[in-house]
Write a protein that holds these residues in place. Structure first.
Motif, mmCIF file in Angstrom:
data_model
loop_
_atom_site.group_PDB
_atom_site.id
_atom_site.type_symbol
_atom_site.label_atom_id
_atom_site.label_comp_id
_atom_site.label_asym_id
_atom_site.label_seq_id
_atom_site.Cartn_x
_atom_site.Cartn_y
_atom_site.Cartn_z
ATOM 1 N N THR A 1 -2.629 40.467 76.505
ATOM 2 C CA THR A 1 -3.025 41.333 77.616
ATOM 3 C C THR A 1 -1.920 41.512 78.663
ATOM 4 O O THR A 1 -1.952 42.469 79.440
ATOM 5 C CB THR A 1 -4.278 40.759 78.305
ATOM 6 N N ASP A 2 -0.961 40.602 78.704
ATOM 7 C CA ASP A 2 0.106 40.700 79.704
ATOM 8 C C ASP A 2 1.320 41.473 79.202
ATOM 9 O O ASP A 2 2.310 41.619 79.927
ATOM 10 C CB ASP A 2 0.567 39.300 80.116
ATOM 11 N N ALA A 3 1.275 41.972 77.979
ATOM 12 C CA ALA A 3 2.431 42.628 77.379
ATOM 13 C C ALA A 3 2.729 43.968 78.036
ATOM 14 O O ALA A 3 1.816 44.717 78.406
ATOM 15 C CB ALA A 3 2.193 42.820 75.882
ATOM 16 N N ARG A 4 4.020 44.250 78.182
ATOM 17 C CA ARG A 4 4.484 45.508 78.758
ATOM 18 C C ARG A 4 5.595 46.091 77.884
ATOM 19 O O ARG A 4 6.381 45.363 77.291
ATOM 20 C CB ARG A 4 5.018 45.298 80.181
ATOM 21 N N LEU A 5 5.637 47.428 77.824
ATOM 22 C CA LEU A 5 6.702 48.129 77.116
ATOM 23 C C LEU A 5 7.813 48.468 78.100
ATOM 24 O O LEU A 5 7.550 48.962 79.204
ATOM 25 C CB LEU A 5 6.168 49.420 76.497
ATOM 26 N N GLN B 1 1.895 49.432 80.263
ATOM 27 C CA GLN B 1 1.006 48.436 79.680
ATOM 28 C C GLN B 1 0.946 48.644 78.170
ATOM 29 O O GLN B 1 0.769 49.760 77.686
ATOM 30 C CB GLN B 1 -0.391 48.545 80.290
ATOM 31 N N PHE B 2 1.089 47.564 77.428
ATOM 32 C CA PHE B 2 1.263 47.657 75.970
ATOM 33 C C PHE B 2 0.051 48.275 75.275
ATOM 34 O O PHE B 2 0.166 49.275 74.563
ATOM 35 C CB PHE B 2 1.536 46.259 75.410
ATOM 36 N N GLY B 3 -1.128 47.685 75.466
ATOM 37 C CA GLY B 3 -2.290 48.061 74.673
ATOM 38 C C GLY B 3 -2.651 49.532 74.701
ATOM 39 O O GLY B 3 -2.680 50.203 73.660
ATOM 40 N N PRO B 4 -2.933 50.112 75.881
ATOM 41 C CA PRO B 4 -3.359 51.514 75.930
ATOM 42 C C PRO B 4 -2.326 52.488 75.374
ATOM 43 O O PRO B 4 -2.682 53.458 74.692
ATOM 44 C CB PRO B 4 -3.601 51.755 77.431
ATOM 45 N N TRP B 5 -1.043 52.227 75.647
ATOM 46 C CA TRP B 5 -0.022 53.181 75.227
ATOM 47 C C TRP B 5 0.307 53.047 73.746
ATOM 48 O O TRP B 5 0.643 54.032 73.091
ATOM 49 C CB TRP B 5 1.227 53.010 76.089
ATOM 50 N N VAL B 6 0.203 51.858 73.195
ATOM 51 C CA VAL B 6 0.404 51.704 71.760
ATOM 52 C C VAL B 6 -0.755 52.344 70.994
ATOM 53 O O VAL B 6 -0.559 52.955 69.933
ATOM 54 C CB VAL B 6 0.563 50.219 71.385
ATOM 55 N N ARG B 7 -1.947 52.244 71.536
ATOM 56 C CA ARG B 7 -3.081 52.929 70.906
ATOM 57 C C ARG B 7 -2.855 54.444 70.926
ATOM 58 O O ARG B 7 -3.203 55.151 69.972
ATOM 59 C CB ARG B 7 -4.379 52.568 71.619
ATOM 60 N N ALA B 8 -2.279 54.952 72.014
ATOM 61 C CA ALA B 8 -1.970 56.380 72.080
ATOM 62 C C ALA B 8 -0.915 56.760 71.041
ATOM 63 O O ALA B 8 -0.982 57.824 70.432
ATOM 64 C CB ALA B 8 -1.490 56.743 73.488
ATOM 65 N N ALA B 9 0.059 55.857 70.835
ATOM 66 C CA ALA B 9 1.121 56.126 69.856
ATOM 67 C C ALA B 9 0.583 56.197 68.436
ATOM 68 O O ALA B 9 1.198 56.812 67.554
ATOM 69 C CB ALA B 9 2.197 55.050 69.961
ATOM 70 N N ALA B 10 -0.572 55.577 68.184
ATOM 71 C CA ALA B 10 -1.160 55.583 66.846
ATOM 72 C C ALA B 10 -1.532 56.988 66.394
ATOM 73 O O ALA B 10 -1.676 57.237 65.198
ATOM 74 C CB ALA B 10 -2.380 54.671 66.796
#
Length: 341
Positions: free
Chosen positions: A135-139, A149-158
């Motif tokens: 949860t603390d991961a950042r791009l 923020q890693f999670g929401p933007w990586v989901r968008a990249a999918a």
């Protein structure tokens, strides 16, 4: 009737460093081949992914490098080498990460999270990626500004190039990512692309690193590619990781040629004597499942021996890779690999 137990020959002494690493890289390449199988291939061989035997895989595996077998195998091998802290790869990638971001130290020990937006169709893939990062991961994109923020933007990249959420951002083309790499802290991630041919590299907003093999027009080491805007890691060949990968790839390819009854490869691309020993043992394990062979290769790599200076630790396959466990078990003897002297 129970399926026979699978086990490798127990060794009192570890194989030499090269032989041990060959086993580990062969495992990565087989894992990539299993990852490649789509619905059509599984229907042809009438098997669930986690029940596919090596012989079945050989019938449908893609051997033409233009169709991705070599590239996918290289990507998996790099990912698992980073996860196992194999210094043939991790030392160079750590240096590149430090040059790409001032927030990552010069002595960074990198690890990797596998991506590839085409894998997002696998059940549970995105959840596994986001959970692994935390949860603390950042791009960390290039330029000034706050990290993403890693999670929401990586989901968008999918969603791939059609993603509307990414448009106009500093990570607009992060969907091209193959691996997200981070240091031991695990909070700052850089997007990396992995190619088996460096001339196929493409840059893009959000991408920071490229990992490629050494070539006659590309020296091994870390350098900045102005055309793509990427810090590039060129893995040494033949006396580094690429020599090892090419040998393991040749052993797997020859196994696939033999079991799948494909046209034989060129005589000058034959595996080394040590890799041929692995090839011979793989052929004997033709009816065993690829998953059993992966486990057996893990055992043969002797990865938990403290006497081994460089360790490729066991890397568990993600849950999205092996799906469908309801089909009847296929009876086959368990593969066993002999020591490489």
């Amino acid at each position: 009737m129970d399926k026979p137990a699978v086990s490798f020959i127990v060794q009192s002494d570890p194989p030499d460093e090269y032989g041990r690493a060959l086993y580990a890289v062969c495992r990565s390449i087989l894992r990539a081949l299993l990852d490649q199988l789509g619905k059509d291939e599984l229907e042809i061989i009438q098997s669930n992914r986690d029940e596919v035997s090596l012989k079945q895989l050989a019938y449908v595996a893609r051997l033409d490098r233009d169709k991705g077998m070599r590239g996918d195998g290289f990507e998996w091998a790099v990912h698992e080498a980073l996860m196992g802290q194999e210094n043939r790869v991790s030392d160079l990638v750590g240096r590149a990460m430090n040059r790409a971001s001032k927030h990552i130290g010069a002595s960074a020990v990198p690890s990797s999270v596998m991506f590839g937006y085409e894998r997002a169709k696998h059940l549970g893939f995105m959840d596994a990626v986001v959970d692994e990062a935390g949860t603390d991961a950042r791009l960390l994109p290039d330029g000034r500004g706050r990290p993403f923020q890693f999670g929401p933007w990586v989901r968008a990249a999918a969603a791939g190039p059609e993603s509307t959420l990414l448009q106009g951002t500093r990570i607009e083309q992060i969907w091209k990512t193959d691996l997200f790499v981070t240091d031991a802290v695990g909070e700052r991630y850089l997007a990396a692309t992995v190619k088996s041919q460096w001339r196929q590299l493409e840059g893009g907003k959000g991408l920071r690193l490229a990992i490629v093999p050494e070539a006659k027009d590309l020296r091994s080491g870390v350098s900045f590619n102005k055309k793509t805007g990427l810090w590039m890691v060129a893995l040494p060949d033949p006396d580094g990781f690429m020599g090892l990968f090419n040998d393991a790839y040749s052993a797997i390819a020859e196994t696939i040629y033999s079991l799948g009854k494909h046209t034989q490869s060129k005589y000058w691309s034959k595996p080394s004597a040590k890799a041929q020993k692995i090839q011979d043992q793989l052929v004997k394990a033709a009816n065993a499942s690829v998953l059993e062979i992966e486990d057996a290769l893990n055992d043969a790599a002797q990865q938990n021996l403290v006497s081994i200076r460089q360790q490729l630790v066991s890397v568990q396959a993600p849950p999205w890779l092996h799906l469908g466990k309801a089909a009847p078990k296929i009876l086959a003897p368990k593969p066993r690999f002999d020591r490489i002297d």
